[in-house]
Design a protein around this motif. Sequence first.
Motif, PDB file in Angstrom:
ATOM      1  N   GLU A   1       0.839  -1.189   0.000  1.00  8.03           N
ATOM      2  CA  GLU A   1       0.000   0.000   0.000  1.00  8.03           C
ATOM      3  C   GLU A   1       0.872   1.237   0.000  1.00  8.03           C
ATOM      4  O   GLU A   1       1.988   1.225   0.521  1.00  8.03           O
TER       5      GLU A   1
ATOM      6  N   THR B   1      -7.479  -8.391  -2.809  1.00 12.32           N
ATOM      7  CA  THR B   1      -8.056  -7.314  -1.999  1.00 12.32           C
ATOM      8  C   THR B   1      -7.574  -5.967  -2.511  1.00 12.32           C
ATOM      9  O   THR B   1      -6.385  -5.808  -2.815  1.00 12.32           O
TER      10      THR B   1
ATOM     11  N   LYS C   1      -7.711  -1.889  -1.316  1.00 16.07           N
ATOM     12  CA  LYS C   1      -7.983  -0.980  -0.201  1.00 16.07           C
ATOM     13  C   LYS C   1      -7.719   0.434  -0.659  1.00 16.07           C
ATOM     14  O   LYS C   1      -6.720   0.710  -1.327  1.00 16.07           O
TER      15      LYS C   1
ATOM     16  N   ARG D   1      -8.192   4.786   0.667  1.00 11.86           N
ATOM     17  CA  ARG D   1      -8.601   5.771   1.664  1.00 11.86           C
ATOM     18  C   ARG D   1      -8.668   7.126   0.990  1.00 11.86           C
ATOM     19  O   ARG D   1      -7.765   7.502   0.230  1.00 11.86           O
TER      20      ARG D   1
ATOM     21  N   HIS E   1     -12.529   2.390   1.870  1.00  7.77           N
ATOM     22  CA  HIS E   1     -13.274   1.178   1.564  1.00  7.77           C
ATOM     23  C   HIS E   1     -12.304   0.062   1.215  1.00  7.77           C
ATOM     24  O   HIS E   1     -11.177   0.307   0.783  1.00  7.77           O
ATOM     25  N   THR E   2     -12.770  -1.172   1.381  1.00  8.72           N
ATOM     26  CA  THR E   2     -12.018  -2.361   0.996  1.00  8.72           C
ATOM     27  C   THR E   2     -12.942  -3.281   0.219  1.00  8.72           C
ATOM     28  O   THR E   2     -14.124  -3.410   0.561  1.00  8.72           O
TER      29      THR E   2
END
Length: 420
Positions: A257, A296, A298, A300, A307-308
């Motif tokens: 991330e 996944t 993710k 912000r 949200h994920t």
Amino acid sequence: MSGLFGGWEGPAIGLMDLDAFFASVEQLDHPEWRGKPVIVGGSPDERGVVSTASYEARPYGVHSAMPSAQAKRLCPNAIWTHGHFDRYREMSAKVMAILADETPYIDQVSIDEAFFDITPGRFSRESPISIAQRISARVAELGITCSIGLGCNKTVAKIASELDKPRGLTVVLPGTEAAFLAPLPVRAMSGIGGSAETALKRAGIHTLGALAQAPLERLRPVFGTNAEAMRLRAAGREVSSVSAVDAPDDVKSVSNERTFAHDLTERADVEAALALLGESVGRRLRRKGLAGRTVTVKLRYTYGSGHTAQRKLPHPTDDENLFVPVARELLNTIWQPGMPVRLLGVGVSDFAQEGGVQTDLFCEVDERGAMSSDRRDLAVAMDRVRERFGNASVSFGRAARFGSDIVRPDKFLNQNKPRD
């Protein structure tokens, strides 16, 4: 050598690099191929890429990451194989077990390469040189060979491992690091790619010795905030650490991330960032020998909320060419153009049990159900180039979109890493 630990004082870090690993395993399993040029890679008739070339093929100019068609022109009589990744994984595990017999401090950076810490008194009371010699001999008993560099830190060990191949052991004794590095070209140090080499040469810096003595103001235009670290590495003064080896079962997910200095609002920027994150995740999955079923995404927003989204794949994979398109589809469910993205993340989890399911190098679905695309061989070749020459040595054009705008480093998420 004399005295305690054979006269070795201070850290002792080795880098073990298996010699032409994939090709060597093929020659081991096909005795009739020994002494002949062998190339492991994608088809020369289908825009494939060379993954590994045996030492017999290298005098013809064949090397990793070369287009297969070019390799075929250079070495028309070579024996070609798409590879057998399950077999390579099996042999790699045997080699890593040899290292584990000698020390618990191992950092496996790829299927055929690992750092290991054999500092006297940390775990062993034997001479580091004797341990390295024993590792080399035990690997040879498996029917393949390795080259080892031994020094006070990872940079010295990595460079030393490249100097005497195959089946070499290059030892840089404590206190001789600067003299060892000084005459070498700057490109010998990982992290210095073609563009950095060109910039350094324009500044009159051709050797690691010159780099070690250069003023920071001459290095910052090339390395930015890493200028001091690169200068220390060139001087042999890097301080390295090797953690206790990870147990495969400890890895629950591999994720990446990033937080951006400026919010992303355009689809092209967000999708390019997603692809870059996916490249890193794919590389780490392959390095760990893992393939996962769940993707996944993710994100912000700049105002704090996020949200994920997740999706389970029909087969496990380690190929970003397959899971990044799924990540893009997931992104569409939680984001619309114009929404300010402050942080974005991509992860792969839900690894197969009993040691993991690993894709074959060039198959769409292997016998255990793992899947890969026809571009995975290119990803593997890029992995190997980056491992040898640094992350910046090869990239897609989308990387230029961000420059230094990414302010948070890559990281593993949800991984239980043991401490020293």
